[in-house]
Write a protein that holds these residues in place. Structure first.
Motif, PDB file in Angstrom:
ATOM      1  N   GLN A  85      30.106  39.323  51.035  1.00 46.69           N
ATOM      2  CA  GLN A  85      30.809  40.533  51.429  1.00 46.69           C
ATOM      3  C   GLN A  85      31.524  41.119  50.228  1.00 46.69           C
ATOM      4  OE1 GLN A  85      33.631  39.947  54.562  1.00 46.69           O
ATOM      5  NE2 GLN A  85      34.094  42.124  54.812  1.00 46.69           N
ATOM      6  N   ALA A  86      31.397  42.419  50.041  1.00 46.27           N
ATOM      7  CA  ALA A  86      32.083  43.086  48.934  1.00 46.27           C
ATOM      8  C   ALA A  86      33.580  43.069  49.171  1.00 46.27           C
ATOM      9  CB  ALA A  86      31.586  44.523  48.810  1.00 46.27           C
ATOM     10  N   GLN A  87      34.335  43.082  48.081  1.00 40.44           N
ATOM     11  CA  GLN A  87      35.784  43.056  48.198  1.00 40.44           C
ATOM     12  C   GLN A  87      36.398  43.986  47.167  1.00 40.44           C
ATOM     13  OE1 GLN A  87      37.444  39.208  47.233  1.00 40.44           O
ATOM     14  NE2 GLN A  87      35.815  38.743  45.785  1.00 40.44           N
ATOM     15  N   ASN A  88      37.546  44.541  47.531  1.00 44.35           N
ATOM     16  CA  ASN A  88      38.262  45.416  46.617  1.00 44.35           C
ATOM     17  C   ASN A  88      38.993  44.584  45.571  1.00 44.35           C
ATOM     18  OD1 ASN A  88      37.478  47.777  47.905  1.00 44.35           O
ATOM     19  ND2 ASN A  88      39.229  47.747  49.294  1.00 44.35           N
ATOM     20  N   PHE A  89      39.139  45.182  44.402  1.00 45.63           N
ATOM     21  CA  PHE A  89      39.850  44.530  43.302  1.00 45.63           C
ATOM     22  C   PHE A  89      40.822  45.538  42.713  1.00 45.63           C
ATOM     23  CE2 PHE A  89      40.335  43.087  38.889  1.00 45.63           C
ATOM     24  CZ  PHE A  89      40.713  41.780  39.106  1.00 45.63           C
ATOM     25  N   THR A  90      42.046  45.079  42.412  1.00 43.28           N
ATOM     26  CA  THR A  90      43.099  45.973  41.936  1.00 43.28           C
ATOM     27  C   THR A  90      43.726  45.427  40.666  1.00 43.28           C
ATOM     28  OG1 THR A  90      43.611  46.698  44.192  1.00 43.28           O
ATOM     29  CG2 THR A  90      45.283  47.092  42.517  1.00 43.28           C
ATOM     30  N   LEU A  91      43.796  46.277  39.650  1.00 46.73           N
ATOM     31  CA  LEU A  91      44.533  45.986  38.426  1.00 46.73           C
ATOM     32  C   LEU A  91      45.873  46.714  38.486  1.00 46.73           C
ATOM     33  CD1 LEU A  91      41.847  46.239  35.591  1.00 46.73           C
ATOM     34  CD2 LEU A  91      42.936  44.166  36.464  1.00 46.73           C
ATOM     35  N   VAL A  92      46.925  46.032  38.064  1.00 43.05           N
ATOM     36  CA  VAL A  92      48.273  46.593  38.074  1.00 43.05           C
ATOM     37  C   VAL A  92      48.798  46.613  36.645  1.00 43.05           C
ATOM     38  CG1 VAL A  92      50.603  46.425  39.006  1.00 43.05           C
ATOM     39  CG2 VAL A  92      48.663  45.665  40.379  1.00 43.05           C
ATOM     40  N   CYS A  93      49.206  47.782  36.198  1.00 40.16           N
ATOM     41  CA  CYS A  93      49.801  47.942  34.865  1.00 40.16           C
ATOM     42  C   CYS A  93      51.293  48.196  35.038  1.00 40.16           C
ATOM     43  CB  CYS A  93      49.143  49.100  34.117  1.00 40.16           C
ATOM     44  SG  CYS A  93      49.787  49.353  32.442  1.00 40.16           S
ATOM     45  N   GLU A 214      60.942  51.854  35.370  1.00 34.97           N
ATOM     46  CA  GLU A 214      59.793  50.951  35.407  1.00 34.97           C
ATOM     47  C   GLU A 214      58.636  51.676  36.080  1.00 34.97           C
ATOM     48  OE1 GLU A 214      59.674  46.450  36.425  1.00 34.97           O
ATOM     49  OE2 GLU A 214      59.061  47.496  38.259  1.00 34.97           O
ATOM     50  N   ALA A 215      57.543  51.808  35.345  1.00 31.32           N
ATOM     51  CA  ALA A 215      56.367  52.502  35.856  1.00 31.32           C
ATOM     52  C   ALA A 215      55.304  51.481  36.236  1.00 31.32           C
ATOM     53  CB  ALA A 215      55.819  53.467  34.805  1.00 31.32           C
ATOM     54  N   ARG A 216      54.645  51.729  37.366  1.00 38.03           N
ATOM     55  CA  ARG A 216      53.552  50.883  37.842  1.00 38.03           C
ATOM     56  C   ARG A 216      52.354  51.770  38.161  1.00 38.03           C
ATOM     57  NH1 ARG A 216      54.281  45.570  39.849  1.00 38.03           N
ATOM     58  NH2 ARG A 216      56.361  44.770  39.397  1.00 38.03           N
ATOM     59  N   ALA A 217      51.221  51.384  37.597  1.00 37.26           N
ATOM     60  CA  ALA A 217      49.974  52.092  37.854  1.00 37.26           C
ATOM     61  C   ALA A 217      48.949  51.090  38.366  1.00 37.26           C
ATOM     62  CB  ALA A 217      49.466  52.782  36.591  1.00 37.26           C
ATOM     63  N   THR A 218      48.242  51.451  39.422  1.00 40.96           N
ATOM     64  CA  THR A 218      47.235  50.564  39.997  1.00 40.96           C
ATOM     65  C   THR A 218      45.882  51.251  39.950  1.00 40.96           C
ATOM     66  OG1 THR A 218      47.632  51.391  42.235  1.00 40.96           O
ATOM     67  CG2 THR A 218      48.913  49.486  41.522  1.00 40.96           C
ATOM     68  N   LEU A 219      44.856  50.449  39.700  1.00 43.58           N
ATOM     69  CA  LEU A 219      43.471  50.908  39.671  1.00 43.58           C
ATOM     70  C   LEU A 219      42.683  50.023  40.627  1.00 43.58           C
ATOM     71  CD1 LEU A 219      41.474  52.888  38.211  1.00 43.58           C
ATOM     72  CD2 LEU A 219      40.911  50.957  36.719  1.00 43.58           C
ATOM     73  N   THR A 220      42.086  50.617  41.659  1.00 43.65           N
ATOM     74  CA  THR A 220      41.389  49.870  42.698  1.00 43.65           C
ATOM     75  C   THR A 220      39.950  50.361  42.799  1.00 43.65           C
ATOM     76  OG1 THR A 220      43.458  49.634  43.928  1.00 43.65           O
ATOM     77  CG2 THR A 220      41.425  49.190  45.128  1.00 43.65           C
ATOM     78  N   TRP A 221      39.028  49.424  42.928  1.00 40.23           N
ATOM     79  CA  TRP A 221      37.625  49.765  43.141  1.00 40.23           C
ATOM     80  C   TRP A 221      36.932  48.588  43.816  1.00 40.23           C
ATOM     81  CZ3 TRP A 221      39.479  47.624  38.788  1.00 40.23           C
ATOM     82  CH2 TRP A 221      38.737  46.639  38.155  1.00 40.23           C
ATOM     83  N   THR A 222      35.704  48.828  44.294  1.00 48.86           N
ATOM     84  CA  THR A 222      34.908  47.773  44.901  1.00 48.86           C
ATOM     85  C   THR A 222      34.254  46.954  43.798  1.00 48.86           C
ATOM     86  OG1 THR A 222      34.477  49.149  46.824  1.00 48.86           O
ATOM     87  CG2 THR A 222      33.039  47.258  46.500  1.00 48.86           C
ATOM     88  N   LEU A 223      34.612  45.692  43.738  1.00 51.79           N
ATOM     89  CA  LEU A 223      34.179  44.845  42.629  1.00 51.79           C
ATOM     90  C   LEU A 223      32.687  44.528  42.734  1.00 51.79           C
ATOM     91  CD1 LEU A 223      35.454  43.300  40.189  1.00 51.79           C
ATOM     92  CD2 LEU A 223      35.495  41.292  41.669  1.00 51.79           C
ATOM     93  N   ASN A 224      32.007  44.581  41.610  1.00 54.59           N
ATOM     94  CA  ASN A 224      30.608  44.187  41.503  1.00 54.59           C
ATOM     95  C   ASN A 224      30.507  43.131  40.410  1.00 54.59           C
ATOM     96  OD1 ASN A 224      27.849  43.902  41.178  1.00 54.59           O
ATOM     97  ND2 ASN A 224      27.418  46.085  41.365  1.00 54.59           N
ATOM     98  N   PRO A 225      30.440  41.853  40.753  1.00 53.37           N
ATOM     99  CA  PRO A 225      30.460  40.807  39.725  1.00 53.37           C
ATOM    100  C   PRO A 225      29.333  40.919  38.704  1.00 53.37           C
ATOM    101  CG  PRO A 225      30.851  39.874  41.893  1.00 53.37           C
ATOM    102  CD  PRO A 225      30.437  41.285  42.114  1.00 53.37           C
TER     103      PRO A 225
END
Length: 382
Positions: A85-93, A214-225
């Motif tokens: 099952q595909a899953q979302n992945f999020t990077l936090v800066c 304090e700034a927070r930026a998130t980048l979310t997408w459907t992960l494809n290994p």
């Protein structure tokens, strides 16, 4: 704070003016110096000894400060690897120490990412979550053997797949698993995705007690290994107090080749054995999830599995000699299994008496004693 006063008389069109000049100097400006400053001009009335303010002025000092730290993290980690099952992945800066709030953006492999702004958290995951995978998205070579044998997926329909290669077919027909001393395996699923992933971007900032933001930026997408493994993501910051952008980089990498150590190296009966994962052959990001299991049986404490980098076996008995343990290290990009075998030696400090822990003779020892006594009586009678 330093103050300097200066005054002089001027004659302009036969009019005498007294000019006062006052200077305030801040040698090292800090965030706490931010705010309004006022200047008051007044005289003292000799009769009433009170100060009379004739004029006043004010100015607002806006102090800028560059960010002091920047880091890129993975949200919701450690997380397991999902094969079916595909899953979302999020990077936090996270950017701290700046004033005013900086401009934060992401890059992939050095190229800016065009992301869809996401100012508010989505009301429902269905609006931006990945679509449900169809049956054909699954990999039949890695199905559970019970499903592969029945040819069903819980709905009574046969599983439509193409004929696998010969090597995979031979592997699927095998029922038993042959495990050597050390096995390292990496498995990637068959993902069916669009060529270009859709990225979602959210940028928030919050004031801090010291006056910074304090700034927070998130980048979310459907992960494809298959395509995201070993991809380089960078978070960059632009700020008016910086002469050039500030950045932090991470590379998404699946775990590979765990390095396992066992102490003591020569385990004896009654010792406490510690099996630890010290690292990997590569730099792994995000942080992996570790799971320990015993091949063919339960762990010493009776549990089916143990989570963590270290497995501790208290007071190992002789029955654990030759037992094999599996360490599964996984993150959203992949999974790897490593096996190690425990060899338990006799402990001369623990005598092997004829009695067991209950104080009675063991069954096989009592049988041998009766058999020897019977043979002795027979020989004497003959």
């Amino acid at each position: 704070m330093f103050s300097t006063n200066f005054s002089q008389m001027e004659n302009y069109r036969k009019r005498e003016d007294l000019v006062y000049q006052s200077t305030v100097r801040l040698p090292e400006v800090r965030i706490s110096d931010n705010g309004p400053y006022e200047c008051h001009v007044g005289i003292y009335d000799r009769a009433t000894r009170e100060k009379v303010v004739l004029a006043s002025g004010n100015v607002f000092l806006n102090v800028m400060a560059p960010p002091t730290s920047i880091s890129v993290l993975a949200a919701d980690t450690p997380a397991p690897f999902s094969r079916y099952q595909a899953q979302n992945f999020t990077l936090v800066c996270v950017v701290s120490g700046g004033k005013p709030a900086p401009l934060v953006y992401f890059k992939r492999d050095g190229e800016p990412i065009e992301a869809t702004p996401l100012p508010e958290p989505p009301a429902g995951a269905s609006s931006w979550a990945p679509r449900s995978l169809l049956h054909r998205d699954l990999d039949d070579t890695k199905m559970p053997k019970s499903l592969a044998a029945d040819g069903e997926l819980g709905m009574g329909n046969p599983f439509p797949t193409a004929d696998p290669p010969r090597g995979l077919a031979a592997e699927r027909d095998s029922v038993t698993e042959t495990i050597p001393e050390t096995v390292v395996s990496r498995e990637f699923p068959r993902w069916v995705h669009m060529a270009e992933p859709i990225y979602y971007f959210r940028h928030t900032h919050a004031p801090v007690s010291d006056g910074t933001v304090e700034a927070r930026a998130t980048l979310t997408w459907t992960l494809n290994p298959q395509i995201d493994n070993e991809a380089l993501f960078s978070c960059e910051v632009k700020h008016p107090a910086l002469s050039m952008p500030m950045q932090s980089e991470v590379t998404l990498v699946a775990p590979k080749g765990p390095k396992i150590t066992m102490t003591p190296t020569r385990a004896r009966v009654g010792d406490t054995v510690r099996i630890l994962v010290q690292g990997f052959q590569n730099e792994v990001f995000p942080e992996p999830l570790f799971t320990w299991t015993r091949v063919g049986s339960r762990l010493l404490d009776g549990s089916a599995e143990h989570d963590g980098k270290e497995l501790v076996l208290e007071r190992v008995p002789a029955e654990l000699n030759g037992s094999m343990y599996r360490c599964t290290a996984q993150n959203p990009l992949g999974s790897t299994d490593t096996h190690t075998r425990l060899i338990v030696f006799e402990n001369p400090n623990i005598p092997r008496g004829p009695e067991d822990s209950n104080g009675s003779l063991p069954g096989h020892c009592g049988f041998r004693f009766v058999l020897a006594l019977t043979l002795t009586v027979i020989l004497e009678l003959t």
